[in-house]
Scaffold this motif. Structure first.
Motif, mmCIF file in Angstrom:
data_model
loop_
_atom_site.group_PDB
_atom_site.id
_atom_site.type_symbol
_atom_site.label_atom_id
_atom_site.label_comp_id
_atom_site.label_asym_id
_atom_site.label_seq_id
_atom_site.Cartn_x
_atom_site.Cartn_y
_atom_site.Cartn_z
ATOM 1 N N ASP A 164 18.645 30.905 -6.820
ATOM 2 C CA ASP A 164 17.321 30.815 -6.485
ATOM 3 C C ASP A 164 17.269 31.713 -5.287
ATOM 4 O OD1 ASP A 164 16.047 29.261 -8.467
ATOM 5 O OD2 ASP A 164 16.538 27.443 -7.496
ATOM 6 N N ILE A 165 16.264 32.264 -4.709
ATOM 7 C CA ILE A 165 15.932 32.819 -3.627
ATOM 8 C C ILE A 165 14.992 31.820 -2.883
ATOM 9 C CG2 ILE A 165 14.892 35.042 -2.372
ATOM 10 C CD1 ILE A 165 16.201 36.584 -4.547
ATOM 11 N N ILE A 166 15.266 31.304 -1.611
ATOM 12 C CA ILE A 166 14.585 30.156 -1.115
ATOM 13 C C ILE A 166 14.332 30.258 0.471
ATOM 14 C CG2 ILE A 166 15.012 28.478 -2.969
ATOM 15 C CD1 ILE A 166 17.109 27.234 -0.974
ATOM 16 N N ALA A 167 13.631 29.480 0.979
ATOM 17 C CA ALA A 167 13.686 29.391 2.395
ATOM 18 C C ALA A 167 13.811 27.836 2.888
ATOM 19 C CB ALA A 167 12.396 29.816 3.114
ATOM 20 N N ILE A 168 14.690 27.407 4.023
ATOM 21 C CA ILE A 168 14.916 26.404 4.186
ATOM 22 C C ILE A 168 14.416 26.083 5.759
ATOM 23 C CG2 ILE A 168 16.684 26.003 2.476
ATOM 24 C CD1 ILE A 168 18.743 26.073 5.007
ATOM 25 N N GLY A 169 13.917 24.864 6.013
ATOM 26 C CA GLY A 169 13.715 24.593 7.623
ATOM 27 C C GLY A 169 14.410 23.291 7.852
ATOM 28 N N GLY A 170 14.198 23.351 9.081
ATOM 29 C CA GLY A 170 14.929 21.760 9.888
ATOM 30 C C GLY A 170 15.977 22.247 10.428
ATOM 31 N N ARG A 219 11.601 27.261 12.816
ATOM 32 C CA ARG A 219 12.527 28.465 11.944
ATOM 33 C C ARG A 219 12.714 28.079 10.680
ATOM 34 N NH1 ARG A 219 17.713 31.134 14.839
ATOM 35 N NH2 ARG A 219 16.552 31.343 16.635
ATOM 36 N N LEU A 220 12.545 29.289 9.807
ATOM 37 C CA LEU A 220 12.837 29.156 8.417
ATOM 38 C C LEU A 220 13.990 30.220 8.057
ATOM 39 C CD1 LEU A 220 9.326 29.153 6.853
ATOM 40 C CD2 LEU A 220 10.972 27.342 7.071
ATOM 41 N N ALA A 221 15.149 29.892 7.232
ATOM 42 C CA ALA A 221 16.147 30.545 7.124
ATOM 43 C C ALA A 221 15.896 30.910 5.788
ATOM 44 C CB ALA A 221 17.630 29.764 7.214
ATOM 45 N N VAL A 222 16.106 32.191 5.277
ATOM 46 C CA VAL A 222 15.477 32.997 3.973
ATOM 47 C C VAL A 222 16.901 33.299 3.363
ATOM 48 C CG1 VAL A 222 14.261 34.599 2.528
ATOM 49 C CG2 VAL A 222 13.282 33.265 4.591
ATOM 50 N N ASN A 235 21.411 31.424 12.025
ATOM 51 C CA ASN A 235 21.457 32.902 12.141
ATOM 52 C C ASN A 235 21.351 33.443 10.832
ATOM 53 O OD1 ASN A 235 20.466 33.251 14.997
ATOM 54 N ND2 ASN A 235 22.366 32.194 15.189
ATOM 55 N N ILE A 236 21.132 34.747 10.968
ATOM 56 C CA ILE A 236 21.168 35.945 9.612
ATOM 57 C C ILE A 236 22.972 36.018 9.520
ATOM 58 C CG2 ILE A 236 21.180 38.229 8.858
ATOM 59 C CD1 ILE A 236 18.413 38.168 10.411
ATOM 60 N N GLY A 237 23.565 36.045 8.404
ATOM 61 C CA GLY A 237 24.718 35.997 8.271
ATOM 62 C C GLY A 237 25.586 34.817 7.989
ATOM 63 N N ASP A 238 25.002 33.787 8.346
ATOM 64 C CA ASP A 238 25.633 32.216 8.357
ATOM 65 C C ASP A 238 25.531 31.966 6.900
ATOM 66 O OD1 ASP A 238 25.636 32.249 11.034
ATOM 67 O OD2 ASP A 238 24.245 30.989 11.529
ATOM 68 N N PHE A 267 24.925 29.070 0.203
ATOM 69 C CA PHE A 267 23.749 29.410 0.650
ATOM 70 C C PHE A 267 23.946 30.799 1.740
ATOM 71 C CE2 PHE A 267 19.432 28.906 2.971
ATOM 72 C CZ PHE A 267 18.773 29.665 2.068
ATOM 73 N N LEU A 268 23.805 31.780 1.378
ATOM 74 C CA LEU A 268 23.873 33.024 2.636
ATOM 75 C C LEU A 268 22.354 33.377 3.200
ATOM 76 C CD1 LEU A 268 25.696 35.322 3.533
ATOM 77 C CD2 LEU A 268 24.988 36.812 2.066
ATOM 78 N N ILE A 269 22.498 33.265 4.258
ATOM 79 C CA ILE A 269 20.981 33.560 5.083
ATOM 80 C C ILE A 269 21.068 35.136 5.398
ATOM 81 C CG2 ILE A 269 19.793 32.871 7.355
ATOM 82 C CD1 ILE A 269 20.586 30.664 5.565
ATOM 83 N N THR A 270 20.003 35.418 4.840
ATOM 84 C CA THR A 270 19.694 37.171 4.903
ATOM 85 C C THR A 270 18.545 37.714 5.792
ATOM 86 O OG1 THR A 270 18.578 37.252 2.885
ATOM 87 C CG2 THR A 270 20.921 37.636 2.749
ATOM 88 N N SER A 271 17.794 36.639 6.242
ATOM 89 C CA SER A 271 16.650 36.913 6.850
ATOM 90 C C SER A 271 16.155 35.558 7.439
ATOM 91 C CB SER A 271 15.619 37.764 6.252
ATOM 92 O OG SER A 271 14.927 36.877 5.227
ATOM 93 N N LEU A 272 15.414 35.772 8.729
ATOM 94 C CA LEU A 272 14.739 34.727 9.437
ATOM 95 C C LEU A 272 13.162 34.773 9.199
ATOM 96 C CD1 LEU A 272 17.078 34.224 12.517
ATOM 97 C CD2 LEU A 272 17.270 32.650 10.404
ATOM 98 N N ASP A 273 12.554 33.640 9.067
ATOM 99 C CA ASP A 273 11.054 33.722 9.062
ATOM 100 C C ASP A 273 10.711 32.506 10.432
ATOM 101 O OD1 ASP A 273 8.622 34.149 8.764
ATOM 102 O OD2 ASP A 273 8.587 34.120 6.693
ATOM 103 N N TYR A 274 9.425 32.476 10.603
ATOM 104 C CA TYR A 274 8.859 31.373 11.355
ATOM 105 C C TYR A 274 7.537 30.741 10.916
ATOM 106 C CZ TYR A 274 8.029 28.738 15.713
ATOM 107 O OH TYR A 274 7.950 27.702 16.619
#
Length: 602
Positions: free
Chosen positions: A280-286, A228-231, A291-294, A215-222
């Protein structure tokens, strides 16, 4: 061995990004798709330009942040990502294209493919994405559909598109009316042809059955509740709530974490879900340290995805604490600690921004992709209640084999024929070279220049004046070029206040022939504050607070009616283009002032 590489298709999903130039109707088209897909209730109050959720986006009519939305059509989920159309926000574009399998290229039926279209499309074609072309605003009186189609083919060929990519379908739309057609002459009253083409032409996501979770992180949300949410996009495997995972950092370190929340997108909302699968394009929390790119991968057998590559910055600016005599009058956040925390927070969600400490603990060097990106950052921080000062933008230099290199821009200009000579002369003096001139025979000319980024600093407002507001100018990063020597930009000096007080009509009136003023009578000023532009090259320091001496002799009526020329109001972008190396812009939530770095006359 063949079974190990077998790819499975997710037929129930399509992931697509929309590419368009500023003001070609992209966000309006997405509004129509959302409305016709049944995303909203019949009685729901819907605003226009739904995806322009940031105030600045609504005011300027541009997309700054890439945003996700999802619609459903006949059982298939279509994830749509709205990408910025300006090259300064290229960091958003590069991340977005990692999540999708196809792109919808939206082009205005009159203007044709424009520079920012080229910038994003080039990246999409290099990623091997499948293009679908939509010609919008076909109801324009000056539409030139056939010529625009030829220009699109020329652009694809120019960008080295493959044969498959050149075999793109074309649809014709009126985005604001929610109409799409396969032929401009046929009748239509909905977007069904576009829905059908997306579902049937854009390839579904594929995944390998033998690969672990990736799952590649391309952006962050809050989120105020979750944190912090990783999208990003799930490329392989699946992900469930409370699953133990490995987080592979861009430097190779592997951390362990637990996924507490998973959100998918439905319309404009994030919806909590139990499980996410490949595609799927998703956001995960916890997970806080993400960071972006992880890459989020399997707990026991982690496997990273290729990290995100973002083009390096070309422009830098100093952001520093506001130390002017008027500091602290309107801002909530004034200290270097407040400013540092806010700037570093920006780097968490914006990969194209770099923050560096300087020798002065109250100053920070900010690097970005262009003046617009850095001015948007400053404007967003200002609206949050911060006070700070910024310096004149400078280009980022590189050293190679003992030579200094600077960034080079490809500049695209669309102007009436009568202004060609003036524009060519001005860009020539800024070390620009003309590489292409196209005359469509309709009174307007398209010019293409190669200009050092330095030569464009401060030029855009001058260009608007020279072309009487009728010109269009855009630039994209071309590469690096050897240092081109001195480029003189601002010719005129400044008018500077030599004392603290209130500007008076009498003083302004007596100095009007010396230049153009930026302030109204009654404005509070301080020593060293820039209040106007001198007619000559040198700076002049003046007493702008001078009152008329009162006597007991009655003045003539015409002495009392002072006629003042209206001041030239400077917004942040105009001020940023205007200031010179020895000046700063003082930015507060309710005002902008220009000042000398040294407040005392040297």
């Amino acid at each position: 061995m063949k079974t190990q590489n077998k790819k499975i298709l997710r037929e129930d999903i399509r992931n697509i990004a929309i590419i368009a130039h500023v003001d070609h109707g992209k966000t309006t088209l997405i509004d129509s798709l959302l409305k016709q897909s049944g995303t909203f209730r019949n009685n729901e109050d819907i605003q226009e330009r739904i995806l322009d959720s940031i105030d600045l986006e609504r005011e300027r009519g541009i997309t700054i942040m890439a945003k996700n939305t999802a619609i459903r059509y006949e059982g298939i989920k279509i994830n749509i990502i709205d990408t910025p159309g300006h090259a300064d926000f290229g960091g958003e574009v590069e991340r977005t294209l990692k999540m999708v399998d196809g792109v919808l290229l939206l082009v205005d039926s009159s203007e044709g493919p424009m520079p920012q279209t080229r910038f994003v499309l080039q990246k999409a074609l290099r990623e091997g994405l499948t293009p679908l072309v939509v010609i919008n605003k076909i109801d324009r009186s000056d539409a030139r559909i056939n010529q625009v189609i030829n220009e699109i083919y020329d652009l694809f060929i120019d960008l080295d598109a493959t044969e498959d990519q050149l075999d793109f379908p074309i649809l014709y739309t009126i985005g604001k009316d929610g109409i799409a057609k396969e032929d401009p002459e046929e009748e239509s009253n909905n977007m069904k042809p576009l829905f059908e083409k997306i579902v049937n032409y854009i390839p579904p996501p594929s995944y390998s059955i033998n690969k672990p979770l990736q799952f590649l992180i391309t952006s962050l949300d809050y989120d105020n509740y979750v944190g912090r949410l990783a999208v990003g996009r799930v490329f392989n495997g699946s992900l469930r709530i409370n699953q133990e995972v490995s987080i592979i950092k861009s430097d190779g370190r592997i951390l362990k974490g637990n996924v507490r929340f998973i959100y998918s997108y439905e319309g404009l909302k994030k919806v909590e879900t139990e499980e996410a699968k490949a595609g799927d394009i998703i956001a995960i929390g916890g997970i806080d340290d993400i960071n972006i790119g992880d890459t989020v991968s399997d707990f026991e057998n982690p496997e990273p995805l290729p990290p995100l590559k973002v083009e390096e910055p070309t422009i830098s600016m100093i952001f520093c604490v506001n130390d002017s005599p008027f500091s602290g009058k309107s801002g909530k956040y004034l200290t270097s600690r407040d400013l540092r925390e806010r700037l570093y927070r920006e780097t968490l969600t914006n990969v194209a921004i770099i923050v560096e400490e300087t020798e002065n603990s109250e100053s920070f060097l900010i690097k970005g992709r262009g003046e617009l990106q850095l001015s948007i950052l400053a404007e967003m921080i200002r609206r949050e209640g911060y006070e700070f000062q910024v310096s004149k933008p400078e280009v980022v230099k590189k050293e190679k084999d003992g030579n200094i290199y600077e960034p080079l821009e490809r500049v695209f200009i669309d102007i009436p024929e009568k202004f060609v000579g003036n524009v060519t002369q001005k860009l020539g003096s800024r070390k620009g070279q003309i590489v292409r001139l196209t005359n469509h025979g309709k009174g307007r000319v398209r010019l293409e220049f190669l200009v050092p980024s330095r030569g464009l600093i401060g030029y855009r407002s001058e260009f608007k004046t020279d072309t009487k507001g009728e010109g269009i100018i855009n630039a994209t990063f071309e590469g690096w070029i050897e240092w081109q020597g001195e480029i003189k930009t601002r010719k005129n000096g400044a008018i500077v206040s030599d004392r603290k007080g209130k500007a008076t009509p009498y003083a302004i009136n007596s100095l009007q022939d010396r230049g153009i003023f930026f302030i109204d009578p009654g404005t509070e000023v301080y020593e060293g504050m820039v209040i106007g532009e001198n007619n000559r090259e040198n700076d002049i320091w003046v007493n702008i607070t001078r009152e008329k001496k009162l006597t007991n002799v009655r003045a003539r009526a015409n002495d009392e009616n002072v006629k003042l020329i209206p001041p030239k109001k400077m917004d942040f972008e105009k001020a940023l283009e205007w200031i010179s190396d020895d000046e700063l812009i003082e930015v507060t939530p309710d005002s902008l002032r220009i000042r000398k770095k040294s407040l005392k006359k040297l």
